[in-house]
Structures are given as C-alpha cells and as structure tokens.
Write a protein that holds these residues in place. Sequence first.
Motif, PDB file in Angstrom:
ATOM      1  N   THR A   1       0.856  -1.179   0.000  1.00  0.00           N
ATOM      2  CA  THR A   1       0.000   0.000   0.000  1.00  0.00           C
ATOM      3  C   THR A   1       0.899   1.237   0.000  1.00  0.00           C
ATOM      4  O   THR A   1       1.938   1.263   0.648  1.00  0.00           O
ATOM      5  N   SER A   2       0.461   2.237  -0.724  1.00  0.00           N
ATOM      6  CA  SER A   2       1.219   3.488  -0.798  1.00  0.00           C
ATOM      7  C   SER A   2       1.364   4.099   0.586  1.00  0.00           C
ATOM      8  O   SER A   2       0.433   4.058   1.382  1.00  0.00           O
ATOM      9  N   GLY A   3       2.526   4.657   0.853  1.00  0.00           N
ATOM     10  CA  GLY A   3       2.777   5.296   2.134  1.00  0.00           C
ATOM     11  C   GLY A   3       3.079   4.323   3.248  1.00  0.00           C
ATOM     12  O   GLY A   3       3.083   4.708   4.420  1.00  0.00           O
ATOM     13  N   SER A   4       3.342   3.063   2.904  1.00  0.00           N
ATOM     14  CA  SER A   4       3.678   2.080   3.932  1.00  0.00           C
ATOM     15  C   SER A   4       5.087   2.288   4.451  1.00  0.00           C
ATOM     16  O   SER A   4       5.958   2.751   3.736  1.00  0.00           O
ATOM     17  N   THR A   5       5.257   1.910   5.682  1.00  0.00           N
ATOM     18  CA  THR A   5       6.583   1.976   6.295  1.00  0.00           C
ATOM     19  C   THR A   5       7.007   0.580   6.721  1.00  0.00           C
ATOM     20  O   THR A   5       6.187  -0.331   6.803  1.00  0.00           O
ATOM     21  N   ILE A   6       8.283   0.424   6.978  1.00  0.00           N
ATOM     22  CA  ILE A   6       8.777  -0.850   7.487  1.00  0.00           C
ATOM     23  C   ILE A   6       8.321  -1.016   8.935  1.00  0.00           C
ATOM     24  O   ILE A   6       7.816  -2.053   9.323  1.00  0.00           O
ATOM     25  N   ARG A   7       8.489   0.059   9.738  1.00  0.00           N
ATOM     26  CA  ARG A   7       8.093  -0.002  11.145  1.00  0.00           C
ATOM     27  C   ARG A   7       6.614   0.320  11.275  1.00  0.00           C
ATOM     28  O   ARG A   7       6.053   1.071  10.493  1.00  0.00           O
ATOM     29  N   GLN A   8       5.996  -0.233  12.285  1.00  0.00           N
ATOM     30  CA  GLN A   8       4.564  -0.053  12.504  1.00  0.00           C
ATOM     31  C   GLN A   8       4.232   1.416  12.757  1.00  0.00           C
ATOM     32  O   GLN A   8       4.933   2.094  13.502  1.00  0.00           O
ATOM     33  N   SER A   9       3.157   1.864  12.136  1.00  0.00           N
ATOM     34  CA  SER A   9       2.682   3.225  12.333  1.00  0.00           C
ATOM     35  C   SER A   9       1.600   3.208  13.396  1.00  0.00           C
ATOM     36  O   SER A   9       0.684   2.394  13.334  1.00  0.00           O
ATOM     37  N   TYR A  10       1.700   4.093  14.367  1.00  0.00           N
ATOM     38  CA  TYR A  10       0.705   4.133  15.437  1.00  0.00           C
ATOM     39  C   TYR A  10      -0.256   5.305  15.267  1.00  0.00           C
ATOM     40  O   TYR A  10      -0.883   5.741  16.212  1.00  0.00           O
ATOM     41  N   ALA A  11      -0.353   5.820  14.066  1.00  0.00           N
ATOM     42  CA  ALA A  11      -1.261   6.926  13.789  1.00  0.00           C
ATOM     43  C   ALA A  11      -2.111   6.573  12.575  1.00  0.00           C
ATOM     44  O   ALA A  11      -1.778   5.678  11.813  1.00  0.00           O
ATOM     45  N   THR A  12      -3.204   7.298  12.409  1.00  0.00           N
ATOM     46  CA  THR A  12      -4.045   7.060  11.245  1.00  0.00           C
ATOM     47  C   THR A  12      -3.391   7.665  10.012  1.00  0.00           C
ATOM     48  O   THR A  12      -2.466   8.474  10.116  1.00  0.00           O
ATOM     49  N   LEU A  13      -3.913   7.294   8.865  1.00  0.00           N
ATOM     50  CA  LEU A  13      -3.408   7.837   7.606  1.00  0.00           C
ATOM     51  C   LEU A  13      -3.526   9.354   7.587  1.00  0.00           C
ATOM     52  O   LEU A  13      -2.590  10.051   7.199  1.00  0.00           O
ATOM     53  N   SER A  14      -4.658   9.883   8.055  1.00  0.00           N
ATOM     54  CA  SER A  14      -4.851  11.335   8.013  1.00  0.00           C
ATOM     55  C   SER A  14      -3.982  12.059   9.045  1.00  0.00           C
ATOM     56  O   SER A  14      -3.608  13.203   8.839  1.00  0.00           O
ATOM     57  N   GLN A  15      -3.650  11.388  10.134  1.00  0.00           N
ATOM     58  CA  GLN A  15      -2.794  12.020  11.145  1.00  0.00           C
ATOM     59  C   GLN A  15      -1.343  12.078  10.695  1.00  0.00           C
ATOM     60  O   GLN A  15      -0.661  13.072  10.882  1.00  0.00           O
ATOM     61  N   SER A  16      -0.872  10.996  10.123  1.00  0.00           N
ATOM     62  CA  SER A  16       0.557  10.891   9.851  1.00  0.00           C
ATOM     63  C   SER A  16       0.913  10.999   8.370  1.00  0.00           C
ATOM     64  O   SER A  16       2.036  11.333   8.027  1.00  0.00           O
ATOM     65  N   GLY A  17      -0.020  10.672   7.493  1.00  0.00           N
ATOM     66  CA  GLY A  17       0.301  10.618   6.069  1.00  0.00           C
ATOM     67  C   GLY A  17       0.893   9.284   5.658  1.00  0.00           C
ATOM     68  O   GLY A  17       1.146   9.057   4.478  1.00  0.00           O
ATOM     69  N   PHE A  18       1.115   8.422   6.646  1.00  0.00           N
ATOM     70  CA  PHE A  18       1.647   7.104   6.345  1.00  0.00           C
ATOM     71  C   PHE A  18       0.534   6.069   6.419  1.00  0.00           C
ATOM     72  O   PHE A  18      -0.377   6.174   7.229  1.00  0.00           O
ATOM     73  N   SER A  19       0.626   5.067   5.575  1.00  0.00           N
ATOM     74  CA  SER A  19      -0.354   4.001   5.593  1.00  0.00           C
ATOM     75  C   SER A  19      -0.238   3.216   6.900  1.00  0.00           C
ATOM     76  O   SER A  19       0.867   2.909   7.342  1.00  0.00           O
TER      77      SER A  19
END
Length: 135
Positions: free
Chosen positions: A105-123
């Motif tokens: 998915t676009s905007g994915s990171t290797i490390r887990q994201s603890y924020a929503t897409l709209s909060q962080s911009g990351f999937s």
Amino acid sequence: MASSCGLQWLLLAQALLVVVASSDSCHFPTIFNFGDSNSDTGGLSAAFGATPSPYGESFFGEPVGRYSNGRLLIDFIASSLGLPFLSTYLNSVGTNFSHGANFATSGSTIRQSYATLSQSGFSPISMDVQTWEFS
Ligand SMILES: *[C@@H]1O[C@H](CO)[C@@H](O)[C@H](O)[C@H]1NC(C)=O
C-alpha cells in the motif's frame, strides 16, 4: 505532517518478495509482493478511497489504484514472467489470486505506524501488517 500529496513523494525502502515454486526451467507461477507506492497496484485505494484521475491515464486510461501515470515495476516484472497484473489483496472485486497477491500500500513503512493515515500521512498497513495479511 505529510499530506496526501506527500504520499506521492514518499520513496520508502521497498521490499519485493517473489515467492517461487520454481522448477529447473525457472518457471515462476506466482508473485507475492510487499511494499509501498513503488509497487502498490491498488491497496491504498481499496482501503481508503480511490486514486483520482489522472493516475493511470497514460496506460490504463483511467485511475487503477496506482500512484503512477502508468505501469509500475511490479507490472513489468509480472508481464516479463508471463503473468497477469497482480491483484491487490485488499480488493474484493474483480480479483484473481491464482498467480499471487499484492500486499503493498502506498505510504507504507517498514516499522509499525501508530497513527491514522490522516494524522501521519503514512499508511497504517506497514510491513508487519502486510506479512500478517499474507499469513
Ligand atoms: C484466474 O486466473 C486464472 C489464470 O489466468 C484463470 O485460469 C482463471 O479462470 C481465473 N479465474 C477467474 C475466476 O477469473
């Protein structure tokens, strides 16, 4: 933080995993792909809303979930192996997983994201989530 426009500019390290049940003649029947926008064939679109026009315009003639105006490297890899374009795992309509699946998915990171897409911009569908989906 990053806006949805920022997703277009994110070039994150991408893990491309080709799972192979190969024979001596190097026949690759299946591709399982994990990654970000570099190989997202519709995952973020399926989960969070369709990519707008003009993405896809030059090759597909309509938006097809890729943050690209045409095909991605994973599309060329699949074609060169004689396989159809990869169906995205998160899509439920018009998919066919007989030749593999795409978990990117676009905007994915290797490390887990603890924020929503709209909060962080990351999937929120980071690499570990993609591997859970695969499991
Ligand atoms: C899925 O793709 C395979 C291989 O191309 C094909 O044989 C099969 O009929 C397809 N299934 C559907 C439901 O379209």
